[in-house]
Every structure is written in structure tokens, then in C-alpha cells.
Design a protein around this motif. Structure first.
Motif, PDB file in Angstrom:
ATOM      1  N   LEU A 120       0.858  -1.175   0.000  1.00 48.37           N
ATOM      2  CA  LEU A 120       0.000   0.000   0.000  1.00 48.37           C
ATOM      3  C   LEU A 120       0.896   1.227   0.000  1.00 48.37           C
ATOM      4  CD1 LEU A 120      -2.841   1.354   0.355  1.00 48.37           C
ATOM      5  CD2 LEU A 120      -2.455   1.170   2.835  1.00 48.37           C
ATOM      6  N   GLN A 121       0.728   2.099  -0.995  1.00 40.23           N
ATOM      7  CA  GLN A 121       1.600   3.268  -1.137  1.00 40.23           C
ATOM      8  C   GLN A 121       0.792   4.556  -1.193  1.00 40.23           C
ATOM      9  OE1 GLN A 121       4.235   3.399  -4.468  1.00 40.23           O
ATOM     10  NE2 GLN A 121       5.356   1.524  -3.911  1.00 40.23           N
ATOM     11  N   ALA A 122       1.457   5.650  -0.833  1.00 41.89           N
ATOM     12  CA  ALA A 122       0.879   6.980  -1.015  1.00 41.89           C
ATOM     13  C   ALA A 122       1.983   7.964  -1.367  1.00 41.89           C
ATOM     14  CB  ALA A 122       0.145   7.447   0.237  1.00 41.89           C
ATOM     15  N   ASP A 123       1.848   8.608  -2.521  1.00 37.92           N
ATOM     16  CA  ASP A 123       2.675   9.754  -2.921  1.00 37.92           C
ATOM     17  C   ASP A 123       4.180   9.486  -2.890  1.00 37.92           C
ATOM     18  OD1 ASP A 123       0.221  10.943  -3.043  1.00 37.92           O
ATOM     19  OD2 ASP A 123       0.454  12.101  -1.200  1.00 37.92           O
ATOM     20  N   ALA A 124       4.591   8.253  -3.100  1.00 36.54           N
ATOM     21  CA  ALA A 124       6.013   7.893  -3.095  1.00 36.54           C
ATOM     22  C   ALA A 124       6.713   8.324  -1.809  1.00 36.54           C
ATOM     23  CB  ALA A 124       6.729   8.498  -4.300  1.00 36.54           C
ATOM     24  N   THR A 125       5.938   8.421  -0.717  1.00 35.01           N
ATOM     25  CA  THR A 125       6.533   8.791   0.568  1.00 35.01           C
ATOM     26  C   THR A 125       6.185   7.794   1.665  1.00 35.01           C
ATOM     27  OG1 THR A 125       4.631  10.193   1.119  1.00 35.01           O
ATOM     28  CG2 THR A 125       6.507  11.253   0.048  1.00 35.01           C
ATOM     29  N   THR A 126       5.102   7.034   1.485  1.00 39.12           N
ATOM     30  CA  THR A 126       4.632   6.105   2.517  1.00 39.12           C
ATOM     31  C   THR A 126       4.374   4.751   1.890  1.00 39.12           C
ATOM     32  OG1 THR A 126       3.522   7.943   3.624  1.00 39.12           O
ATOM     33  CG2 THR A 126       2.935   5.723   4.340  1.00 39.12           C
ATOM     34  N   GLU A 127       4.749   3.711   2.588  1.00 35.15           N
ATOM     35  CA  GLU A 127       4.471   2.361   2.104  1.00 35.15           C
ATOM     36  C   GLU A 127       4.202   1.430   3.280  1.00 35.15           C
ATOM     37  OE1 GLU A 127       6.261   0.148  -1.488  1.00 35.15           O
ATOM     38  OE2 GLU A 127       7.517  -0.469   0.197  1.00 35.15           O
ATOM     39  N   VAL A 165      -3.346   5.263   4.727  1.00 37.93           N
ATOM     40  CA  VAL A 165      -2.338   6.245   4.356  1.00 37.93           C
ATOM     41  C   VAL A 165      -3.030   7.564   4.038  1.00 37.93           C
ATOM     42  CG1 VAL A 165      -0.666   4.560   3.506  1.00 37.93           C
ATOM     43  CG2 VAL A 165      -2.421   5.465   1.951  1.00 37.93           C
ATOM     44  N   THR A 166      -2.260   8.622   4.055  1.00 40.70           N
ATOM     45  CA  THR A 166      -2.775   9.946   3.714  1.00 40.70           C
ATOM     46  C   THR A 166      -2.117  10.426   2.439  1.00 40.70           C
ATOM     47  OG1 THR A 166      -3.126  10.477   6.049  1.00 40.70           O
ATOM     48  CG2 THR A 166      -3.043  12.318   4.499  1.00 40.70           C
ATOM     49  N   THR A 167      -2.920  10.881   1.486  1.00 38.99           N
ATOM     50  CA  THR A 167      -2.399  11.368   0.225  1.00 38.99           C
ATOM     51  C   THR A 167      -2.641  12.864   0.095  1.00 38.99           C
ATOM     52  OG1 THR A 167      -2.633  11.240  -2.194  1.00 38.99           O
ATOM     53  CG2 THR A 167      -4.577  10.704  -0.884  1.00 38.99           C
ATOM     54  N   ALA A 168      -1.797  13.513  -0.665  1.00 35.60           N
ATOM     55  CA  ALA A 168      -1.963  14.940  -0.912  1.00 35.60           C
ATOM     56  C   ALA A 168      -2.952  15.210  -2.040  1.00 35.60           C
ATOM     57  CB  ALA A 168      -0.614  15.564  -1.248  1.00 35.60           C
ATOM     58  N   ALA A 169      -3.517  14.147  -2.616  1.00 39.29           N
ATOM     59  CA  ALA A 169      -4.479  14.320  -3.700  1.00 39.29           C
ATOM     60  C   ALA A 169      -5.659  15.160  -3.226  1.00 39.29           C
ATOM     61  CB  ALA A 169      -4.962  12.955  -4.185  1.00 39.29           C
ATOM     62  N   ARG A 170      -6.104  16.077  -4.074  1.00 37.20           N
ATOM     63  CA  ARG A 170      -7.202  16.962  -3.721  1.00 37.20           C
ATOM     64  C   ARG A 170      -8.495  16.160  -3.561  1.00 37.20           C
ATOM     65  NH1 ARG A 170      -6.503  20.636  -8.848  1.00 37.20           N
ATOM     66  NH2 ARG A 170      -6.164  18.522  -9.630  1.00 37.20           N
ATOM     67  N   PRO A 171      -9.354  16.551  -2.641  1.00 38.98           N
ATOM     68  CA  PRO A 171     -10.595  15.797  -2.425  1.00 38.98           C
ATOM     69  C   PRO A 171     -11.611  15.990  -3.550  1.00 38.98           C
ATOM     70  CG  PRO A 171     -10.514  17.734  -1.004  1.00 38.98           C
ATOM     71  CD  PRO A 171      -9.174  17.626  -1.649  1.00 38.98           C
ATOM     72  N   GLY A 172     -11.323  16.859  -4.519  1.00 33.38           N
ATOM     73  CA  GLY A 172     -12.243  17.059  -5.630  1.00 33.38           C
ATOM     74  C   GLY A 172     -12.157  15.932  -6.640  1.00 33.38           C
ATOM     75  N   THR A 173     -12.320  16.256  -7.908  1.00 34.14           N
ATOM     76  CA  THR A 173     -12.312  15.241  -8.952  1.00 34.14           C
ATOM     77  C   THR A 173     -10.907  14.686  -9.169  1.00 34.14           C
ATOM     78  OG1 THR A 173     -14.172  16.285 -10.073  1.00 34.14           O
ATOM     79  CG2 THR A 173     -12.848  14.745 -11.358  1.00 34.14           C
ATOM     80  N   GLY A 174     -10.809  13.384  -9.156  1.00 34.81           N
ATOM     81  CA  GLY A 174      -9.561  12.713  -9.449  1.00 34.81           C
ATOM     82  C   GLY A 174      -9.836  11.539 -10.364  1.00 34.81           C
ATOM     83  N   GLN A 175      -8.900  10.633 -10.454  1.00 36.52           N
ATOM     84  CA  GLN A 175      -9.045   9.448 -11.283  1.00 36.52           C
ATOM     85  C   GLN A 175      -8.918   8.206 -10.410  1.00 36.52           C
ATOM     86  OE1 GLN A 175      -9.789   9.558 -14.616  1.00 36.52           O
ATOM     87  NE2 GLN A 175      -9.908  11.793 -14.374  1.00 36.52           N
ATOM     88  N   ALA A 176      -9.696   7.197 -10.718  1.00 35.88           N
ATOM     89  CA  ALA A 176      -9.652   5.939  -9.971  1.00 35.88           C
ATOM     90  C   ALA A 176      -9.656   4.786 -10.956  1.00 35.88           C
ATOM     91  CB  ALA A 176     -10.841   5.834  -9.026  1.00 35.88           C
ATOM     92  N   GLY A 177      -8.922   3.720 -10.636  1.00 39.40           N
ATOM     93  CA  GLY A 177      -8.930   2.586 -11.540  1.00 39.40           C
ATOM     94  C   GLY A 177      -7.852   1.562 -11.289  1.00 39.40           C
ATOM     95  N   LEU A 178      -7.406   0.919 -12.355  1.00 39.60           N
ATOM     96  CA  LEU A 178      -6.470  -0.199 -12.317  1.00 39.60           C
ATOM     97  C   LEU A 178      -5.143   0.234 -12.932  1.00 39.60           C
ATOM     98  CD1 LEU A 178      -8.898  -2.745 -14.065  1.00 39.60           C
ATOM     99  CD2 LEU A 178      -8.891  -2.097 -11.643  1.00 39.60           C
ATOM    100  N   PHE A 179      -4.059  -0.379 -12.475  1.00 32.80           N
ATOM    101  CA  PHE A 179      -2.764  -0.069 -13.092  1.00 32.80           C
ATOM    102  C   PHE A 179      -1.879  -1.302 -13.107  1.00 32.80           C
ATOM    103  CE2 PHE A 179      -1.480   0.206  -8.718  1.00 32.80           C
ATOM    104  CZ  PHE A 179      -0.127  -0.102  -8.712  1.00 32.80           C
TER     105      PHE A 179
END
Length: 490
Positions: A120-127, A165-179
Motif C-alpha cells: 500500500l503506497q501513497a505519494d512515493a513517501t509512505t508504504e 495512508v494519507t495522500t496529498a491528492a485533492r478531495p475534488g475530482t480525481g481518477q480511480a482505476g487499475l494499473f
């Protein structure tokens, strides 16, 4: 059984006699002082003069194929990751919330790897890692504001929390899916590292994206190659995170809802997700003086026997202790113990003193992992360094017994253990690698505590294999010494 007390008394007297000899001879003290002084001095000099700016370079990677749709607000994405192409133990397939599709934008992701379980990762700072979760896996990500919780399951019914984890991603519109991402393979072109892209692939079943708390999901699934701009600066190992051209990935959907996704690249940063930029083993570097401190171990080992041959005192020893094997055994026990204890007395402070110097000179996390003297691998290196010195002393004792001449023994030992390796290290990587694998000097590998980057020439064998080579040489040399000592005149 009636003879045992006498044997014990004889051995005890022999040990005491040999310890008294060692303590009373001035050359022994000088040899031990040389061991301590060279080890400490050269370790301090190396730690003080060696600097790096590696942590100032590019240390994160954000490059993969993304199958996504917009998500406004909170929500949950769930999927079963089925077959995954084993292109690399750190190949990644999973779920992601991302603040757009630009490389480097904030994200939270949960992924399964062929060789290291679920991450589980967030923002290349937490794993957060769950290495026990292997094989085909159900994954789930739930976003509430900027807090994201990851789950994994073997059957899609019983869920285990991986972490939050906590991400810096804005709570507004983002993208969700598979990678899907698959790390590039290293190919050496002469002395230059070259990274070749590798296309990974995974299948996803039972994919669902469910908004929550007033959130909305709209639009159709889209495919994006997330990668740095093609005109961005090229980086290579030693200057930053490895980059490679993007191999075009894609996705296909079957009638039953199964989605097959392919992609290349990686996600994370140095020290995270298997991305390794470490080119220096801090613990081993902090004890680098051992490589010349062993001169003291050579001297005391060789002199412990050759000095008695020179003065003919060995005849008196054999008259007092008719069992020649007992004499050499006692010498070996006393010598090994004294050198080992002396080694500990210098390796512990050497590690403690050089560590802050390395921090000041740039050898810090994330590229260079932090260490503590209580870490098992650090303790193994410190104790192993002392054992290395003790075994070198015993090997030298055996060579001294075989040669019986101080000058001859010391010249041979210095040539094999110091002079030739030093010359080879500056002139031939092939010769230096051979010395590090196939000679008694291989034992210094016991100091290794981290897995270095593939292009580093600092590791030519693993810690215990190299140490086993030194043990083998020492046992063989002592066996030859015992055999010759019992068959030759004093």
C-alpha cells in the motif's frame, strides 16, 4: 573417564602458559595496537572524506499503464487480481486513486507483486507491506477525504486491513482505476548501465467503482500511459532513479467483465517498492579500516609461532608440553579469543563514531537506509568483523607454523591479504572480484548489510558464502600446520 581431569588440567595449564607468552611479548602488544589504530583511523578518514549528493537527485518513479475513470469525492474501488505475468519479483498490479494522470501527481495505490506480497503506497513517501499476502488476490481501496485505506482478501469475503495512508491528492475530482507496471531490466554496456523496458500484464475480475458520501463516478474507462515527459532529463543509476522508454501498454475487456491490462515502468521511490539506488553499504563502509587493520592480526598471528622458532624456545615448550597438538590448540584458542575481543573493542566504537559522520556527508535515507547497532544485520556485521580478524590471525598462525620464519610468513601473508588485493582493486575489476570470492579475503563479505545496486562492484559474493571461504582456508591451513608440527623436528 579417569583420564579426563588430567587432560583438562594439561589443557588449562597450556592455555595459561600461551596467554602468558602472548601478554609478555612486546611485539604482541604492538600488533594489537596496530590492529586497533589502523582500523579506527582509516574508518574515520574514509567516513570523513566520502561524500554524496545522491539524495538530491531524482529518487522517485511514477510510470505505468492506468485504466481509469473520474471520481468526484469519496469512493471505493475493488477488483480481483488474477493471473500476473512474473516479469519481475517487484512487478506491480493493483488499484489506484490519483490526482489526475500526470506523472508525479499525488496518488494512493494498493498492489500485488509476484515476489513480495501486497503493498500500500501513497505519494512515493509512505508504504505499508503485507508480504504474506501472495498469489491471486482481491484488493480494495477506500477513500475518505485524503485518507485512504487498503484491504486485501484471498476470497473476496474475508477482508484484511493492510493499512491507512494519507495522500496529498485533492478531495475534488480525481481518477480511480487499475494499473500495471513492470520494472525495467538492467543491461550493462561496458561500464554503462542501460535500462530496457519490460511489459508486464495482469488480469482483473469483478472490477467495481462505488462512490460514497455524496461522491460521483462518471464517464467511461480510459487508458493512459503515465510517464514523465519524453523530453525530460535522462537519468541513470547513480544519478537518480532508473528510467526507460515506455512500452505501450493497453487493456482489453472480455464479455464476462475480465480486464487484461499491460504496462511497463514502476511506481515508488528509492527504498520503496523494490526501487534500490543504494551504492554504498553504510555499515561496511564505517568498518572499512578492517581491510588494513588486519595487518595487526597477521603480525600477531605469525609472530605467535615464528618468534618461538627463531629463539628455539619452541623446544622448551615441547619439552614442557610433549603433546605438540595441545600446544598448537592452546595457541589457537588464546590467539583467537584475544584478537576477537580486541576486534570488538574497535569495531563497536568505529561503527558508532562513523555513523554520524556519514549522515553529515549525505549518506542518509531514503537512498541509504538508516541502521542501528541493535539491528540483527548490524550486529552480525560488527561481530563478524571481529570474527574475520580472529580467523585471519589463526590463518596467519598456521602459515607461521608451516613456514617457521617470521619474514617469510609475514611477506606471504601481506602479499596475499593486503598488497595484491590493493593493486587489483585499482587495476582490474575481474581480478578484484576473483580475490573477493576465492581467497581468504572473501571473509570480509560478512560485513555486508544491504543489497547493493546491480551495477555496484562492491559485492562479489554474499555475506555467509564469503565467510565460509575464509573458514575453509583457515581450517585447511591449521590442519596442515598440525600435521607438519607433529612430523618435523622443532
Amino acid at each position: 573417564m579417569t583420564g579426563e581431569p588430567g587432560v583438562l588440567r594439561l589443557t588449562g595449564r597450556a592455555l595459561l602458559a600461551e596467554f602468558t607468552k602472548l601478554r609478555s611479548v612486546r611485539s604482541s602488544g604492538l600488533a594489537l595496537l596496530t590492529l586497533v589504530a589502523l582500523t579506527m583511523l582509516l574508518s574515520l578518514v574514509a567516513a570523513s572524506l566520502s561524500t554524496t549528493t545522491a539524495n538530491d537527485a531524482k529518487i522517485s518513479v511514477d510510470q505505468f499503464h492506468f485504466v481509469h475513470q473520474p471520481l468526484t469525492g469519496d469512493g471505493t474501488v475493488t477488483a480481483q487480481v488474477g493471473a500476473q505475468r512474473g516479469t519481475d519479483p517487484w512487478a506491480k498490479a493493483g488499484l489506484m486513486f490519483k490526482d489526475g494522470t500526470a506523472s508525479g501527481s499525488a496518488y494512493a495505490a494498493i498492489m500485488v507483486t509476484p515476489g513480495h506480497g501486497v503493498l500500500l503506497q501513497a505519494d512515493a513517501t509512505t508504504e505499508v507491506a503485507r508480504p504474506s499476502a501472495t498469489g491471486p488476490r482481491w484488493l480494495r481501496l477506500t477513500r475518505t477525504g485524503q485518507s485512504v485505506t487498503g484491504y486485501e482478501s484471498a476470497d473476496g469475503t474475508t477482508w484484511n486491513t493492510v493499512g491507512t495512508v494519507t495522500t496529498a491528492a485533492r478531495p475534488g475530482t480525481g481518477q480511480a482505476g487499475l494499473f500495471v507496471a513492470s520494472p525495467p531490466k538492467l543491461r550493462m554496456i561496458g561500464e554503462i548501465p542501460n535500462y530496457e523496458p519490460v511489459l508486464g500484464e495482469a488480469t482483473f475480475k469483478n472490477v467495481s467503482l462505488t462512490p460514497a458520501g455524496g461522491g460521483t463516478a462518471a464517464g467511461t474507462w480510459a487508458d493512459t500511459e503515465v510517464a514523465p515527459p519524453p523530453d525530460g532529463p535522462e537519468t541513470a543509476l547513480g544519478e537518480g532513479a532508473p528510467s526507460a522508454p515506455v512500452l505501450a501498454g493497453g487493456s482489453t475487456r472480455k464479455a464476462d467483465g475480465t480486464v487484461t491490462v499491460s504496462g511497463s515502468g514502476d511506481i515508488g521511490r528509492a527504498g520503496m517498492g523494490g526501487i534500490n539506488l543504494t551504492d554504498v553499504d553504510r555499515v561496511k563502509a564505517g568498518l572499512t579500516g578492517i581491510q588494513f587493520g588486519l595487518i595487526g592480526a597477521i603480525a600477531i598471528g605469525a609472530l605467535f609461532m615464528t618468534a618461538e622458532f627463531k629463539t628455539r624456545g619452541i623446544r622448551t615448550t615441547f619439552l614442557a608440553r610433549p603433546g605438540r597438538a595441545t600446544v598448537l590448540t592452546a595457541k589457537s584458542i588464546v590467539l583467537g579469543t584475544v584478537v576477537f575481543v580486541t576486534g570488538l573493542a574497535v569495531t563497536v566504537p568505529a561503527y558508532l563514531i562513523t555513523k554520524p559522520l556519514q549522515d553529515d556527508n549525505g549518506y542518509r535515507a531514503p537512498i541509504y537506509p538508516e541502521s542501528s547497532i541493535t539491528d540483527p544485520v548490524v550486529l552480525r556485521a560488527i561481530v563478524g568483523a571481529s570474527l574475520f580478524l580472529a580467523l585471519i590471525a589463526l590463518f596467519s598462525l598456521a602459515v607461521g607454523t608451516i613456514v617457521r620464519r617470521t619474514a617469510g610468513a609475514v611477506i606471504v601473508l601481506l602479499a596475499v591479504l593486503v598488497i595484491v588485493p590493493t593493486i587489483a582493486g585499482g587495476t582490474s575489476d575481474t581480478a578484484y572480484a576473483f580475490i573477493g570470492r576465492a581467497t581468504p579475503l572473501a571473509g570480509i563479505s560478512i560485513l555486508q548489510t544491504v543489497e547493493l545496486t546491480p551495477v555496484s562492484d562492491a559485492v562479489v559474493t554474499d555475506a555467509w558464502s564469503g565467510f565460509a571461504v575464509l573458514c575453509g582456508y583457515t581450517v585447511a591451513a591449521l590442519a596442515a600446520a598440525f600435521w607438519l608440527l607433529k612430523r618435523r623436528d622443532a
